[in-house]
Design a protein around this motif. Structure first.
Motif, PDB file in Angstrom:
ATOM      1  N   ALA A 122       0.684  -1.130   0.002  1.00 31.49           N
ATOM      2  CA  ALA A 122       0.059  -0.053   0.137  1.00 31.49           C
ATOM      3  C   ALA A 122       0.903   1.376  -0.089  1.00 31.49           C
ATOM      4  CB  ALA A 122      -0.899   0.050   1.188  1.00 31.49           C
ATOM      5  N   GLU A 123       2.068   1.419   0.659  1.00 33.74           N
ATOM      6  CA  GLU A 123       2.897   2.208   0.684  1.00 33.74           C
ATOM      7  C   GLU A 123       3.440   2.453  -0.538  1.00 33.74           C
ATOM      8  OE1 GLU A 123       6.738   3.880   3.242  1.00 33.74           O
ATOM      9  OE2 GLU A 123       6.325   1.944   3.479  1.00 33.74           O
ATOM     10  N   GLN A 124       3.934   1.764  -1.430  1.00 31.21           N
ATOM     11  CA  GLN A 124       4.552   1.761  -2.636  1.00 31.21           C
ATOM     12  C   GLN A 124       3.408   2.521  -3.773  1.00 31.21           C
ATOM     13  OE1 GLN A 124       5.705  -2.253  -2.832  1.00 31.21           O
ATOM     14  NE2 GLN A 124       7.865  -1.532  -2.614  1.00 31.21           N
ATOM     15  N   LEU A 125       2.010   1.810  -3.531  1.00 25.82           N
ATOM     16  CA  LEU A 125       1.154   2.181  -4.472  1.00 25.82           C
ATOM     17  C   LEU A 125       0.939   3.559  -4.189  1.00 25.82           C
ATOM     18  CD1 LEU A 125      -1.208  -0.708  -4.377  1.00 25.82           C
ATOM     19  CD2 LEU A 125      -0.112   0.129  -6.315  1.00 25.82           C
ATOM     20  N   ALA A 156       3.120   5.984  -2.823  1.00 25.89           N
ATOM     21  CA  ALA A 156       4.256   6.690  -3.285  1.00 25.89           C
ATOM     22  C   ALA A 156       4.019   7.124  -4.912  1.00 25.89           C
ATOM     23  CB  ALA A 156       5.391   5.581  -3.157  1.00 25.89           C
ATOM     24  N   ALA A 157       3.368   6.120  -5.648  1.00 26.55           N
ATOM     25  CA  ALA A 157       3.227   6.662  -7.063  1.00 26.55           C
ATOM     26  C   ALA A 157       2.535   7.972  -7.567  1.00 26.55           C
ATOM     27  CB  ALA A 157       2.649   5.477  -7.786  1.00 26.55           C
ATOM     28  N   THR A 158       1.750   8.360  -6.310  1.00 27.21           N
ATOM     29  CA  THR A 158       0.852   9.423  -6.394  1.00 27.21           C
ATOM     30  C   THR A 158       1.680  10.812  -5.955  1.00 27.21           C
ATOM     31  OG1 THR A 158      -0.121   9.365  -4.452  1.00 27.21           O
ATOM     32  CG2 THR A 158      -1.328   8.193  -5.972  1.00 27.21           C
ATOM     33  N   GLN A 159       2.667  10.448  -5.528  1.00 25.75           N
ATOM     34  CA  GLN A 159       3.422  11.428  -4.760  1.00 25.75           C
ATOM     35  C   GLN A 159       2.625  12.184  -3.806  1.00 25.75           C
ATOM     36  OE1 GLN A 159       7.274  14.324  -5.839  1.00 25.75           O
ATOM     37  NE2 GLN A 159       6.392  13.642  -7.519  1.00 25.75           N
TER      38      GLN A 159
END
Length: 446
Positions: free
Chosen positions: A46-49, A51-54
């Motif tokens: 979830a954290e990586q997903l 991060a894509a949105t910054q």
């Protein structure tokens, strides 16, 4: 023994040519890694997903945004996409001039290739459609010539069989009946091919205005005109592709969904951005693209932005960004006697995502002349298998000198200036926010 020596000026130009080749090719790896190095990629957290949105990023005041694929980024008002006027050598690819192409620029949405061309008129898209019709006519013409050649051979064979006295060359006429039968079978087969071309090559109704569509055997073409720009769509047959009827339905459906958009017009719904265009979707379309951009005040420096869904449509594994960065930086050591500066490799970020960067800056001027630096810098993020939120992302910066492209009025600026612009671009790249959310983000909480 007397040895031949290459004049220093020629030697210098040979080195410069090698240097240009290194800077243009750059040793970047393919997105499809070897089987031995490919490993099953874990699913993103979830954290990586997120991060894509910054989260928390805000563009500098007064800065515009532009989009490509599912990405959005900050862009100066002087930004230009690498698209050209329709033409045999230019309009079928993304580039700024014939001598300033992008690095592997191409754009695929699913199994449909899209090329944008400008400026363009109705006459341009009609001409492109006529080229497909001409291929049909040429194909039929070649088959008809084959038929006439075989008919002539059959006629000559029958003449000798009916008048053996005319067989002055002593041919073995006993083989002629079998040869005639073979030629007649080939004529029938060729006539069937002609009938299939006449049946399978025909115009299609694209279902939208200012557009032409064509079925060319197993391939599908469409040409769309919007606001002085032409868009070519191609769905080609190939191994592993769906049946023609299924591809035709998907092709016409995508055409009907295609929308023109202005530069800096960023949609708020899920879909795929292309230069001056947008294809809305449910967040599940696959994309594989790389398109170059530049800024009008520095036309000799181009930035190729690439993004592809890992594990689909020819992208077998995640981008090995560390290897790409090492390869690009390593190019500094292969041109002896030249002032080459290695840049990296080191870790950087694309938006909030961990990435790798490497490059080389090279003085390509002849000895004794003012320095002219050409440079090439690669930045890459690997991505996660089958993720539309976390695809692989690359940004490839390359410079061109006046010697490479005589239409340029200036050589590249100092590498520090271009790196500052590249760093700002990298910092701003992120998943384009949408409503509704991308399917992978539904239910994901910080």
């Amino acid at each position: 023994m007397m040895q031949a020596h290459m004049p220093s000026t020629l030697m210098g130009r040979s080195l410069v040519g090698l240097a240009f080749a290194i800077l243009m090719l750059g040793c970047k790896p393919s997105g499809a890694q070897s089987e031995s190095k490919r490993r099953p990629a874990p699913k993103p957290t979830a954290e990586q997903l997120l991060a894509a949105t910054q989260p928390g990023y805000s563009s500098p005041s007064g800065t515009r945004q532009e989009c490509l694929g599912r990405l959005v980024f900050d862009a100066a008002e002087s930004m230009q996409w690498g698209i050209m006027k329709p033409g045999l050598w230019s309009g079928d690819r993304y580039r700024f001039t014939e001598k300033m192409p992008g690095k592997g620029d191409d754009l695929w949405v699913g199994n449909i290739q899209i090329t944008v061309m400008a400026p363009a008129t109705q006459a341009d898209i009609q001409s492109m459609a006529d080229e497909i019709d001409a291929k049909k006519d040429n194909g039929i013409f070649e088959y008809q010539k084959m038929i006439e050649t075989r008919k002539f051979g059959i006629s000559e064979a029958n003449r000798l069989l009916n008048n053996p006295s005319q067989n002055v060359n002593g041919e073995d006429l006993s083989t002629y009946p079998a040869m005639i039968a073979k030629d007649m079978a080939e004529i029938a087969e060729t006539e069937t091919r002609i009938a299939n071309i006449q049946k399978d090559w025909h115009p299609l109704d694209p279902g939208i205005p200012d557009a032409l569509a064509y079925a060319a055997g197993p391939d599908l073409y469409a040409y769309v005109l919007r606001e002085g720009r032409a868009y070519k769509f191609l769905s080609a047959s190939g191994e592993g592709q769906p049946k023609f009827e299924e591809r035709e339905r998907a092709f016409l459906d995508l055409l009907k969904r295609f929308q023109f958009r202005k530069l800096y017009e960023v949609p708020s719904v899920p879909g795929i951005c292309v230069p001056y265009g947008f294809i809305p979707d449910d967040g599940r379309l696959n994309v594989r693209l790389a398109v170059s951009l530049r800024y009008a005040d520095r036309p000799g420096v181009i930035y190729t932005l690439g993004t592809s869904v890992v594990g689909e449509e020819g992208v077998n594994g995640p981008e090995d960004s560390m290897l790409g960065a090492m390869g690009r930086a390593g190019a500094a050591g292969v041109v002896p006697g030249r002032d080459a500066q290695r840049m990296g490799p080191h870790k950087v970020k694309i938006g909030a995502l961990e990435a790798h960067q490497g490059g080389v800056s090279l003085n390509v001027a002849d000895q004794g002349k003012p320095a002219v630096r050409s440079y090439s810098v690669y930045t890459g993020y690997g991505g996660f298998a089958h993720s539309r939120v976390l695809p692989n992302i690359t940004l490839d910066m390359r410079s061109f000198t006046r010697e490479q492209e005589p239409t340029l009025e200036q050589n590249p600026p100092p590498v520090e200036e271009s790196m500052a612009r590249m760093d700002a671009l990298l910092k701003s790249i992120r998943l384009r926010p949408t409503q509704p959310l991308m399917p992978e983000l539904v239910g994901v909480k910080p």
